[in-house]
Design an enzyme around this catalytic site. Structure first.
Site, mmCIF file in Angstrom:
data_model
loop_
_atom_site.group_PDB
_atom_site.id
_atom_site.type_symbol
_atom_site.label_atom_id
_atom_site.label_comp_id
_atom_site.label_asym_id
_atom_site.label_seq_id
_atom_site.Cartn_x
_atom_site.Cartn_y
_atom_site.Cartn_z
ATOM 1 N N GLU A 152 -4.012 -8.859 0.449
ATOM 2 C CA GLU A 152 -4.809 -8.738 1.810
ATOM 3 C C GLU A 152 -6.148 -8.999 1.765
ATOM 4 O O GLU A 152 -6.746 -8.166 1.082
ATOM 5 C CB GLU A 152 -4.126 -7.644 2.232
ATOM 6 C CG GLU A 152 -3.617 -7.015 3.513
ATOM 7 C CD GLU A 152 -3.244 -5.662 4.205
ATOM 8 O OE1 GLU A 152 -1.730 -5.600 3.738
ATOM 9 O OE2 GLU A 152 -3.424 -5.427 4.990
ATOM 10 N N GLU A 165 0.629 -0.918 -0.103
ATOM 11 C CA GLU A 165 -0.232 -0.250 0.184
ATOM 12 C C GLU A 165 1.261 1.267 -0.189
ATOM 13 O O GLU A 165 0.427 2.062 0.678
ATOM 14 C CB GLU A 165 -1.231 0.097 0.953
ATOM 15 C CG GLU A 165 -1.795 -0.981 1.194
ATOM 16 C CD GLU A 165 -3.120 -0.944 2.987
ATOM 17 O OE1 GLU A 165 -3.193 -0.087 3.533
ATOM 18 O OE2 GLU A 165 -3.912 -2.150 2.483
HETATM 19 C C1 GAL Z 1 -3.965 -2.681 5.720
HETATM 20 C C2 GAL Z 1 -2.664 -2.883 5.365
HETATM 21 C C3 GAL Z 1 -2.087 -3.359 6.722
HETATM 22 C C4 GAL Z 1 -3.544 -3.245 7.530
HETATM 23 C C5 GAL Z 1 -4.339 -3.489 8.038
HETATM 24 C C6 GAL Z 1 -5.290 -2.867 8.712
HETATM 25 O O1 GAL Z 1 -4.393 -1.326 4.327
HETATM 26 O O2 GAL Z 1 -1.691 -3.241 4.392
HETATM 27 O O3 GAL Z 1 -1.050 -3.021 7.265
HETATM 28 O O4 GAL Z 1 -3.370 -1.629 8.654
HETATM 29 O O5 GAL Z 1 -5.063 -2.607 6.778
HETATM 30 O O6 GAL Z 1 -6.707 -3.698 8.362
#
Ligand code: GAL
Length: 819
Positions: free
Chosen positions: A509, A433
């Site tokens: 993710e 991100e």
């Molecule tokens: C994402 C990020 C992670 C964590 C996660 C929490 O945007 O890549 O590191 O912050 O959100 O939901």
């Protein structure tokens, strides 16, 4: 005094020496370190007196001893990737632990094998952060990024005879992280002594360019270093051994002037046994370097034989079989142990993930410790090894962006060279991100970093976890990557597939569902950013962030879209810091995203994933618990996480009907839910039916009585007597019948005797301000985990647990015994 100290130091290394002298000696510098918090510039000097400093064992995390405070690294920030509109004060963002500041480590070093014609190298697996390494008062190395491994040739700084002084200064800045980074020499430090003529650190690169059922071709490139880089006619003898130690292939090569100080050997292994998560077969190439008849160096390269492809429409295949990544993202901390690396703790994490059916890990958002990579090779996990959380444009004020221009190439080179022989590593990730997704030229940075990975390792593809969907498409950021990874975008996978050239994509993710183990909130509703006065989240697994989804929404896309190559759930384990949705509400020091809590105890969600990911084992799990004094007659939904297609629920023997998984909603597709159950004390029981409608299994949860005794369950009862091994002992507060008291918060006290010591305790409660290293803690939802560390002497260990009004318990462990 000085003499005897020197003698003790000599013994210190001599004790680890094998009887016959060899050309290469490797030492793990774990003991006899002195540590002080605060900046003491004179500490670099050899004559500095550190007798009053604390004696510590490396790996060591100076900040995990607390105390917790909402003022530690208080950050006033607007978190853009969380869609925040204005800056607010965040208390527990980095865990509320005192990692900010400077710390010094010192150690005496006597290296009997060192002298003329020898080389000495220090290898740091990672040091948090801005490490400055001094040998005998002179600065020998500087490495800012706390997650990377680096080595330094200390030959010019070292004295052959007598005592040397090694000093390391670490400095952590405020607002340098989005989670708890830990502090200090939290990973291992190695001293490697070789001949002048030697194979350098990460000096081999082994690939398997061709694999058929009949044979595997192995290509081994081995670098050599000589004094002043001058050419010498050297010989390299390599034997490949299988897992049983049998030699399966050999090769001898001689170095020519035109070889540019690098040997290339091509070997063949007949009828190779392939590496996979299900069957993680390993081989080792053992290379001996000779000058004439003199053995100059010996170097082992462990590897696995496997092939993989990423293809349009077909997706990912390993050894010719299409599969999807059943992965989790994990941060590097080990909960109550902080970031101090421990192999037993890592192995326990992997054992739990294996049991769930997980087959892949994304090392978010940085390079892992080498022990994790080795364990993934051995236990069978596929790794996405990630480099950075930010590039040129920052997410946090003092983050990696300030080093990016000067260090990004060096950091990627070390990451790739260290881990490119490990079969578990399937892909590299250049970033998570990164705000540069939407800055002009961001795609050029992506291309540059991807090219560096390709240059260092042409065998693996490169990914990045992206969250700025429109910018990623418009700016040609996503189209550049070997593997486009999207974070929290299941609703846009089809669009991405239509717009991108790759023909497949990854859920890099997913989910970010929040829950506190054993905590259930009513009414049971699906909600975003839901907060409660007690700073907990509900374990009905319906609460998510405004940018994320319940697990089921991702499952549906994974199942319906063949070009989606799998997912990496955020996260396998809860971690210190990022206590969303309570970033602004202290106390809250750890995340709630984990499938398992901070102590490594499974939450209900563990069984939702297990039911899906581990088809070889039946899963039948009921929630919530059934001890709700005061809720009599009130609606108390019951969920069942199972891989059986249908089940019937009974409350005190009365049927609540049969539920079958259906496509009515994403939730009903993956869970069985009885939403109208009225609570009455007694029991809930579920009877599961197979595809043929036959009743095949049942599970019952009973209302618990009063807390009566403590029950202890150790993950392992036989430990190595090596001063590092750990047993994780779960303590349960039970009623007289042995039912878990699901809301018990009794304070439990621990005492360890025999050949071990109390190391830490954790209960998984994100709001607890009790310190992990003190031998007492309140149970959370009836449980906690006490961690016992073996000494380096064989014997027995007793862990005694007591609690006011409870019958105590003792766990017996043995050390030095191979079970
Ligand atoms: C994402 C990020 C992670 C964590 C996660 C929490 O945007 O890549 O590191 O912050 O959100 O939901």
């Amino acid at each position: 005094m000085r003499l005897s100290r020197c003698f003790a130091a000599l013994l210190l290394l001599a004790a680890t020496l094998p009887a016959t002298a060899q050309s290469r000696k490797e030492y793990l510098l774990q003991t006899d370190w002195k540590f002080a918090k605060g900046d003491v510039p004179e500490a670099a000097r050899p004559d500095f007196k550190d007798a009053k400093w604390q004696t510590v064992r490396i790996p060591h995390d100076w900040a995990i001893y607390g105390p917790f405070s909402g003022n530690n690294d208080l950050q006033e920030v607007k978190i853009e990737q969380n869609n925040e509109q204005k800056a607010t004060l965040k208390a527990g963002r980095t865990g509320g632990l005192p990692f900010v500041g400077t710390g010094w480590y010192r150690r005496r070093l006597v290296v009997p094998q060192f002298g003329p014609g020898k080389r000495a190298v220090l290898l740091f697996d990672g040091a948090m952060s801005n490490a400055r390494v001094y040998v005998n008062g002179k600065e020998a190395a500087f490495w800012p990024y706390g997650y990377n491994s680096f080595s330094v040739d200390v030959t010019p700084f070292l004295q052959a005879n007598g005592e040397n002084t090694l000093a390391v200064r670490l400095q952590n800045f405020p607002e340098s992280s989005r989670w708890y980074p830990g502090a200090g020499l939290y990973r291992n430090v190695h001293l490697i002594v070789t001949d002048d003529v030697h194979i350098p650190v990460w000096g081999t690169y082994l690939t398997t360019p061709e694999i058929t059922p009949e044979l595997a071709k192995v290509k081994l490139r081995t670098k050599v270093e000589t004094a002043g880089g001058t050419f010498q006619p050297l010989r390299l003898q390599t034997e490949i051994r299988d897992a049983a130690g049998q030699v399966v292939s050999t090769s001898t090569a001689t170095l020519e002037q035109s070889d540019n100080q690098e040997f290339t050997q091509n070997l063949i292994i007949k009828a190779p046994r392939l590496w996979s998560p299900e069957s993680p077969t390993l081989y080792t190439a053992v290379s001996k370097l000779y000058a004439g008849d003199v053995l100059k160096d010996e170097y082992s390269t462990r590897f696995g034989i496997r092939s993989f492809t990423f293809e349009a429409d077909k997706g990912f295949s390993l050894n010719g079989k299409v599969r999807k990544f059943k992965g989790v993202c994990n941060h590097h901390d080990l909960g109550p142990l902080g970031t101090a690396v421990n192999t037993a703790a890592l192995r326990r994490q992997l054992t739990l993930l294996k049991e769930m059916g997980c087959d892949a890990i994304r090392t978010s958002h940085n390079m892992p410790t080498p022990e994790l990579v080795s364990l993934c090779d051995e236990m069978g996990f596929m790794l996405m090894v990630e480099a950075f959380d930010e590039w040129k444009s920052p997410k946090v004020k003092n983050g990696y962006s300030q080093y990016f221009d000067e260090w990004s190439e060096k950091d990627i080179v070390n990451m790739v060279r260290r881990d490119r022989n490990n079969p578990s590593v399937i892909m590299w990730s250049i970033g998570n991100e990164v705000p540069d997704q939407s800055t002009p030229g961001g795609n050029k940075i992506a291309k540059r970093l991807q090219d560096i990975c390709h240059r260092e390792d042409p065998t693996r593809p490169v990914a990045s976890g992206m969250d700025r969907f429109d910018a990623d498409i418009q700016n040609n950021f996503a189209s550049i990557l070997d593997i486009p990874g999207f974070n929290y975008k299941p609703h846009r996978y089809a669009e991405a597939y239509g717009k991108l050239p790759q023909g497949f994509l990854l859920g890099s993710e997913t989910a970010s569902t929040v829950s506190s183990r054993g905590v259930y909130k009513f009414p049971v509703v699906m909600a975003k950013d839901q907060k409660y006065p007690d700073n907990q989240s509900s374990s009905y697994d319906l609460e998510v962030c405004n940018w994320s989804q319940t697990p089921d929404e991702e499952f549906a896309k994974q199942d319906d879209l063949p070009y989606v190559i799998g997912e990496f759930v955020w996260t396998g384990f809860d971690y210190l810091g990022e206590p969303t949705p309570y970033d602004e509400k202290w106390p809250s020091h750890s995340s709630m995203f984990g499938i398992l809590d901070l102590a490594g105890i499974p939450k209900d969600r563990f069984y939702l994933y297990r039911a899906r990911w581990n088809p070889s084992q039946p899963t039948l799990h009921l929630l919530p618990h059934w001890t709700w004094p005061g809720r009599e007659g009130q609606t108390t939904p019951v969920f069942c996480y199972t891989n059986y297609p249908s089940a019937e629920l009974f409350v005190n023997g009365k049927s609540q009907g049969r539920q079958t998984k259906s496509n009515a909603s994403n939730q009903s597709r993956y869970r069985l839910m009885w939403n109208d159950v009225k609570y009455e004390p007694g029991s809930i029981k579920v009877v599961a039916y197979d595809q043929q409608g036959k009743a095949v299994a049942e599970e019952e949860v009973k209302t618990a009585g009063k807390p009566h005794h403590i029950a202890l369950i150790a993950d392992r009862t036989h430990l190595a007597a090596d001063g590092n091994d750990l047993a994780f002992v779960t303590a349960r507060v039970e009623d007289a019948q042995g039912n878990l008291c699901p809301e018990a918060t009794n304070e439990l006290h621990f005492a360890v005797s025999g050949q071990g010591q109390f190391r830490a305790v954790g209960n998984g409660d994100p709001t607890s301000l009790e310190m992990f290293h003190l031998p007492q803690m309140k149970a959370f939802s009836g449980k906690l985990v006490a961690i016992v560390q073996a000494s380096d002497k064989a014997g027995t260990i007793q862990l005694k647990a007591t609690g006011k009004g409870l019958k105590g318990a003792t766990a017996q462990l043995q050390t030095g015994v191979t079970p």
